[in-house]
Design an enzyme around this catalytic site. Structure first.
Site, short mmCIF file in Angstrom:
data_model
loop_
_atom_site.label_atom_id
_atom_site.label_comp_id
_atom_site.label_asym_id
_atom_site.label_seq_id
_atom_site.Cartn_x
_atom_site.Cartn_y
_atom_site.Cartn_z
N HIS A 93 4.32 -1.83 1.36
CA HIS A 93 3.93 -1.66 -0.04
C HIS A 93 3.35 -0.27 -0.30
O HIS A 93 3.61 0.34 -1.34
CB HIS A 93 2.90 -2.73 -0.42
CG HIS A 93 2.39 -2.59 -1.82
ND1 HIS A 93 3.11 -2.99 -2.93
CD2 HIS A 93 1.23 -2.07 -2.32
CE1 HIS A 93 2.43 -2.74 -4.02
NE2 HIS A 93 1.28 -2.18 -3.69
N LYS A 123 4.63 4.00 -16.33
CA LYS A 123 5.01 3.55 -15.00
C LYS A 123 5.10 2.03 -15.00
O LYS A 123 4.40 1.35 -15.74
CB LYS A 123 3.99 4.02 -13.95
CG LYS A 123 4.42 3.75 -12.51
CD LYS A 123 3.35 4.19 -11.53
CE LYS A 123 3.78 3.97 -10.09
NZ LYS A 123 2.70 4.33 -9.12
N HIS A 179 3.69 -6.97 -8.95
CA HIS A 179 2.60 -7.80 -8.42
C HIS A 179 3.19 -9.19 -8.15
O HIS A 179 2.67 -10.20 -8.62
CB HIS A 179 1.44 -7.86 -9.40
CG HIS A 179 0.11 -7.56 -8.76
ND1 HIS A 179 -0.98 -8.36 -8.88
CD2 HIS A 179 -0.28 -6.53 -7.97
CE1 HIS A 179 -2.00 -7.85 -8.22
NE2 HIS A 179 -1.60 -6.73 -7.66
#
Length: 762
Positions: free
Chosen positions: A59, A106, A110
């Site tokens: 990530h 942006k 999640h």
């Protein structure tokens, strides 16, 4: 994260080289752990191990995607970079939109946290992306939420979707940020692995741009915002870097990191505090604390600076007793920022924070050299080269192989599927499609969001793109849209990603705004699967090449891997966001039919027999196969130019993009958005089914005032854009009348279109 009872210092680590450490449990591979030892010349301390493990996670480090993402930089031309003030590698992309204004936007993921704890996972996704925008020096202005779930009638979708929607609405509404768009898509591949992507857009004056770097020896490091707790330890950085086993919610579920807990009221105050600090010129560099928490903020600030950094970790305000250095560094507690401040400005900085009742603590300073040194009650627990933590993690060139089933999937064309032909069958298909989960009204979701708070919203759901005003004086504004059809991408990752780009680009253009920049959230399965990496590589190249053809840059984005349950990956879902600029929002083109009685309805573009990956094949036959619609970027660019010209010259009174469900669905939505009727007459000799339900790209339904029809159609003809006059606006009809199909009243259409989601989730 395993609680560490005895503090492990650098001195102790050097003296106990063979002390066993739980690096595998923290997600590090044997060779990665050995590389850390080689960098340090000893074993890492427990705190250093925690930092490297979260920062080298998939990530945070992009270790499987970096080799492919470089293609964006390689293909971006000087002309594309001309208006870009900040790009890939920063917290968010920033573009110059004229009149001294800059806009930053942006989108991030999640996903896994939102499956584990839907409300907090989605809420903190909104909070995190908002802080990314804030960290650039901008005021956050609006959010959007591209969402994907398993089958709409699946029990687990009933668990996840309401919580996710409530979390997005709860956090965003409390922040006072309008939600101006997004997507809600259902597909069996997302069962057990929903996609919760969040986008934020903000604006600032060009001179107010801030970047994340720690420069100036002697400058102070100040942590401000919420206190640091045990919530979210390992959080998104660990959750997003592994595949769900399929047992996470069952009796034999494995231990998962805790999901962050958000407090939107703390974030709202933090936003206002930051903006005042920016106005007063009290910030040299700034970084939000999201994934990987302090590990990320300290290492990235130091890595991007011109020296080192020293941090006294025991000065960090805590909200839990007995936290260890490793836990403090790994905590992903929300609503925190880290700033670099000149010594002469510290008192003023603290006064601003005190005025906003924001906790602020000086925790360190910029130093000479190139080391990040962190102490705990006077003992050194971290002593590392910061770039090795933040920017020099592992880089993998994973095996890439075209999936063995790809040819069979492409060969399984939908041409032989039974097609409706009689008026009654066609009418029933229009209604069945309109009521299907992926085409029905999203009002049950969007009514939980505030669209108009702050007073700057110009267009919001169900418009094709959201639009906000950024300058009250001139009326300058921006439009934003996100899009992706995962079925198209599964059939052809290169072309499917370009179709996502094309539709988001087109959605912005139909509002009258000029598309100028792209962001992305690339959601894929496990990078350890060569077939997934082939999809990813093709998608990246498709997006980059498409942007070159359109002349707009990719300014940043996010990669989300490991989106699969067991061995079952999601549909490859590269969500593409496009930002457009409009010099005066008063000339926007509304979504719908609009207009006056007798105004012309024109279909721009060409319709072909293209049903591979279509919503009709999916809804009616449960079919996925063949080729997606052809995409022509030159045609998309021409179409956008004509729409912008039509807006500027007052030639178009309404417009609606054609996408999933084709012309029939566009007509249904346009009629219902404006609560009006229309009469449609197909051209002679067309196959009515293909004309109504094909999903050919590059098409828009526009309404043109009768007085402007000759001028507009002459412009289209002269520039080589195909157009067809297909009908007229007829408010008195209160129905969608299609020659060869029949009449469907507005009331019946609304009941059909709006009844699906309430029946499933109320």
């Amino acid at each position: 994260m395993t609680s560490i009872q005895q503090i492990d210092t650098v001195e102790h680590a050097a003296a106990t080289r063979d002390h066993p450490q739980p690096y595998r449990e923290l997600g590090l591979k044997d060779d990665e752990y050995q590389r850390i030892r080689d960098i340090l010349g000893r074993r890492p301390t427990d705190a250093e191990l925690a930092m490297y493990s979260v920062m080298w996670s998939e990530h945070c480090s992009y270790k499987s995607s970096k080799v492919h993402l470089r293609y964006f930089g390689e293909t971006t031309t000087p002309q594309m970079r001309e208006k870009m003030l900040a790009g890939i590698g920063e917290n968010a992309g920033v573009v110059d939109v004229g009149d001294g204004w800059a806009v930053t936007f942006k989108v991030e993921s999640h996903n896994h946290p939102s499956y584990v704890e839907p409300y907090q996972g989605a809420a903190t996704g909104v909070g995190g992306i908002v802080r990314d925008i804030l960290a650039m020096g901008a005021r956050p202005l609006a959010v959007m939420d591209p969402l994907r779930f398993g089958p709409a009638d699946a029990p687990d979708t009933r668990r996840v979707l309401p919580g996710v929607v409530a979390g997005i609405g709860g956090y965003g509404n409390c922040l006072g940020l309008p939600n101006i768009g997004g997507e809600v898509v259902f597909d069996p591949s997302y069962a057990g692995n929903p996609l919760v992507n969040a986008l934020c857009v903000g604006a600032m004056r060009v001179e107010d741009l801030h970047l994340a770097h720690a420069t100036g020896v002697g400058n102070k490091i100040i942590l401000f915002g919420a206190r640091t707790g045990l919530d979210g330890i390992g959080g998104v950085s660990v959750l997003a870097s592994d595949t769900f086993s399929g047992e996470e919610t069952g009796p034999g579920r494995k231990k998962l990191p805790s999901v962050q807990v958000g407090d939107p009221f703390t974030e709202k105050v933090l936003i206002e505090c930051c903006l005042e600090l920016f106005r007063e010129g009290l910030v040299v560099g700034i970084q939000d604390l999201g994934g990987a928490g302090l590990s990320c903020a300290t290492s990235e600030l130091a890595s991007a600076g011109d020296g080192g950094m020293r941090v006294e970790l025991d000065r960090v305000p805590l909200r839990a007793e007995g936290m260890t250095p490793a836990e403090i560094l790994s905590s992903e507690s929300q609503e925190r920022m880290c700033a670099v401040v000149r010594p002469s400005d510290v008192d003023a900085f603290m006064r601003v924070c005190d005025r906003w009742e924001v906790t602020a603590t000086e925790i360190g300073e910029v130093t000479e050299g190139d080391r990040l040194v962190i102490t705990w009650h006077g003992e050194t627990v971290v002593d590392v080269p910061p770039r090795t933590v933040a920017h020099q993690g592992p880089v993998y060139r994973r095996p890439v192989q075209r999936p063995t089933d790809q040819d069979a999937l492409r060969a399984n064309i939908p041409d032989a599927l039974p097609r409706p032909s009689t008026p009654d069958d066609l009418r029933d298909t229009v209604l069945r499609m309109a009521a299907s989960p992926n085409l029905c009204s999203r009002r049950w979701v969007t009514q939980q969001y505030d669209h108009y708070v702050r007073g700057g919203t110009v267009l919001a759901q169900p418009a094709d793109a959201g639009m906000i005003r950024i300058d009250e004086t001139t009326g300058r504004g921006v439009a934003v849209s996100t899009d992706c059809n995962g079925r198209y991408v599964r059939l052809d990752p290169y072309a499917g990603t370009q179709l996502a780009l094309a539709e988001a680009y087109r959605n912005v253009a139909v509002t009258g705004a000029t598309p100028v920049a792209v962001t992305n959230c690339l959601n894929f399965g496990s990078p350890e699967d060569p077939g997934v990496m082939w999809q990813f590589e093709q998608a990246v190249r498709g997006l980059a090449d498409g942007c070159v053809a359109l002349g707009i840059p990719v300014t940043g984005g996010n990669v989300s891997f490991y989106n699969q349950t067991g061995s079952t990956a999601i549909l490859p879902t590269p969500v593409v966001g496009v930002l457009g600029v409009i010099d005066d929002v008063r000339r926007r083109i509304p979504t719908g039919i609009g207009g006056q009685a007798g105004d012309a309805l024109l279909l721009l573009g060409e319709t072909r027999d293209e049903f591979g990956g279509s919503e009709w094949a999916h809804v009616v036959h449960g079919h996925l196969g063949g080729r997606p619609p052809a995409v022509d970027m030159a045609r998309e660019k021409l179409l956008a130019e004509i729409l912008v010209a039509g807006s500027r010259d007052g030639m178009v009174s309404a417009a609606h993009d054609l996408s999933e469900g084709g012309l029939a669905q566009a007509l249904v939505e346009a009629v219902l958005i404006d609560e009006t009727g229309c009469r449609i007459a197909p051209p002679d000799g067309v196959d009515l089914f293909v004309w109504l339900f094909s999903e050919s790209a590059g098409r828009v339904l526009v309404t043109v005032p009768r007085t402007e029809e000759p001028r507009f159609t002459d412009m289209c003809t002269m520039r080589g854009l195909p157009w067809t006059r297909i009908g007229v606006v007829d408010p008195d009809a209160r129905a969608l009348e299609i020659q060869g199909v029949g009449s469907i009243g507005v009331a019946e259409l609304r009941e059909t279109w709006e009844g699906t989601l309430p029946a499933l989730f109320d």
